[in-house]
Design a protein around this motif. Structure first.
Motif, PDB file in Angstrom:
ATOM      1  N   PHE A   4     -12.724  -1.951 -15.763  1.00  0.00           N
ATOM      2  CA  PHE A   4     -11.492  -2.917 -15.621  1.00  0.00           C
ATOM      3  C   PHE A   4     -10.809  -3.488 -16.762  1.00  0.00           C
ATOM      4  N   ALA A   5     -12.261  -3.958 -17.381  1.00  0.00           N
ATOM      5  CA  ALA A   5     -11.868  -4.937 -19.262  1.00  0.00           C
ATOM      6  C   ALA A   5     -11.224  -4.106 -20.151  1.00  0.00           C
ATOM      7  N   GLU A   6     -11.622  -3.000 -19.807  1.00  0.00           N
ATOM      8  CA  GLU A   6     -11.145  -2.315 -20.950  1.00  0.00           C
ATOM      9  C   GLU A   6      -9.201  -2.303 -20.800  1.00  0.00           C
ATOM     10  N   LEU A   7      -9.575  -1.078 -19.003  1.00  0.00           N
ATOM     11  CA  LEU A   7      -8.273  -1.436 -18.897  1.00  0.00           C
ATOM     12  C   LEU A   7      -7.160  -2.587 -19.168  1.00  0.00           C
ATOM     13  N   ALA A  61       0.032  10.193 -25.903  1.00  0.00           N
ATOM     14  CA  ALA A  61      -1.633  10.294 -24.747  1.00  0.00           C
ATOM     15  C   ALA A  61      -1.307   8.802 -24.245  1.00  0.00           C
ATOM     16  N   GLY A  62      -0.431   7.651 -24.849  1.00  0.00           N
ATOM     17  CA  GLY A  62      -0.405   6.579 -24.714  1.00  0.00           C
ATOM     18  C   GLY A  62       0.475   6.436 -23.954  1.00  0.00           C
ATOM     19  N   TYR A  66      -0.165   4.804 -19.472  1.00  0.00           N
ATOM     20  CA  TYR A  66      -0.235   2.910 -19.533  1.00  0.00           C
ATOM     21  C   TYR A  66       0.236   3.259 -17.789  1.00  0.00           C
ATOM     22  N   PRO A  67       1.479   3.758 -17.878  1.00  0.00           N
ATOM     23  CA  PRO A  67       1.714   3.408 -16.327  1.00  0.00           C
ATOM     24  C   PRO A  67       0.847   3.751 -15.418  1.00  0.00           C
ATOM     25  N   ARG A  68      -0.417   4.791 -15.198  1.00  0.00           N
ATOM     26  CA  ARG A  68      -1.019   4.872 -14.751  1.00  0.00           C
ATOM     27  C   ARG A  68      -1.970   3.746 -14.482  1.00  0.00           C
ATOM     28  N   GLU A  74      -2.712  -2.987 -10.912  1.00  0.00           N
ATOM     29  CA  GLU A  74      -1.814  -3.447  -9.458  1.00  0.00           C
ATOM     30  C   GLU A  74      -1.893  -3.355  -8.401  1.00  0.00           C
ATOM     31  N   GLN A  75      -2.879  -1.921  -7.972  1.00  0.00           N
ATOM     32  CA  GLN A  75      -3.452  -1.762  -6.758  1.00  0.00           C
ATOM     33  C   GLN A  75      -4.887  -3.159  -6.898  1.00  0.00           C
TER      34      GLN A  75
END
Length: 303
Positions: A4-7, A61-62, A66-68, A74-75
């Protein structure tokens, strides 16, 4: 590392345009943001950001990732909001610990009244006179009386608890009424086994303090047991008013040494952390504050 912190570090870096700005938002250092992004790239086996001293940009790749990543965050936020909304009304099981005598005389009725207000909640009440480990034993909140030991627990004061010396009229008729603390040396004093000070009591009076070591024929680990012995005319008891208050009001006990006082105790609610405090704990503690506010029920109508 924490996924989670990475994302969060990656998404915030993209949104804010730099790791320094992302670090300010996340409350960490830029170096930590960099480590999170690097850990994410290492785990994925690909570079997500082109980084130079002047600017950064997304790799191919980024741009795909990114959108995913943003959708996942957000979910998760939406799920947390649903959970928080579901907890607005206290519900579930609330595990409460308290001292035996106080629990029987005052806490049990308070718990019943609280449950009437919150029908979706149930309470698991455990009464004993030892100091429990809230985290290890799974209690949400505990009530404690007296001086609190240093700990990581959050404590909220609920009410004062006076301590008084008293005896039954029948005992005083046989043995006389003590006028000064020193007179207790000639009396049968009923001793509470779990007292922090043991048999030694300090009396604070108009001309200073007097320290005495008391003695008597009964030592018990229950304040209620000592009260029963005192009511039977067996000796002098030194107890909190939440135990002896009713007997004093009814004249079954007589207060002794009215010009002398003991160290005042206090009733606290303690719980593991104030951060993300659950609605059931917050509501229960607020309820107790209102119910036991000074003067608490056990002090009312006493002189």
């Amino acid at each position: 590392m924490d996924r989670f912190a990475e994302l969060s570090a990656f998404v915030r870096t993209v949104e804010r345009g730099s790791q320094t700005a992302a670090a300010r938002d996340l409350g960490v250092t830029p170096a930590m943001v960099g480590r999170y992004v690097q850990s994410l790239e290492d785990r994925l086996g690909t570079r997500l950001l082109h980084r130079t001293t002047q600017r950064q940009s997304l790799t191919e790749a980024g741009m795909a990732f990114y959108p995913r990543a943003l959708a996942v965050l957000e979910q998760l936020e939406a799920a947390e909001q649903v959970a928080a909304a579901g907890q607005a009304e206290p519900r579930g099981v609330l595990r409460v610990n308290g001292p035996m005598a106080f629990g029987v005389r005052h806490l049990a009725a308070a718990v019943a009244a609280f449950c009437e207000l919150h029908p979706q909640l149930s309470v698991d009440l455990a009464l004993n006179d030892r100091v429990v480990d809230l985290v290890e034993e799974g209690f949400d909140v505990a009530l404690r009386i007296g001086r609190l030991a240093d700990s990581s627990l959050v404590a909220r004061r609920l009410a004062a608890c006076r301590v008084l010396a008293c005896a039954a009229p029948a005992y005083l008729a046989r043995h006389g009424t003590p006028r000064r603390p020193e007179d207790l040396r000639g009396h049968n004093c009923l001793i509470y086994a779990y007292a922090r000070h043991g048999r030694v009591r300090v009396f604070h009076g108009p001309h200073g303090a007097v320290e005495l070591r008391l003695s008597g024929s009964i030592t018990a680990n229950s304040g209620e047991a000592l009260l029963a012995a005192a009511l039977a005319g067996h000796g002098i008891v030194i107890e909190p008013t939440f135990i002896v208050g009713e007997a004093l009001r009814e004249g079954r006990l007589v207060r002794l040494l009215p010009d002398w006082r003991f160290e005042e105790l206090a009733l606290h609610a303690v719980y593991p952390s104030a951060r993300h405090l659950s609605p059931k704990v917050r509501s229960f503690v607020d309820f107790l504050v209102a119910r036991f506010r000074d003067p608490p029920p056990w002090e009312r109508d006493l002189e």
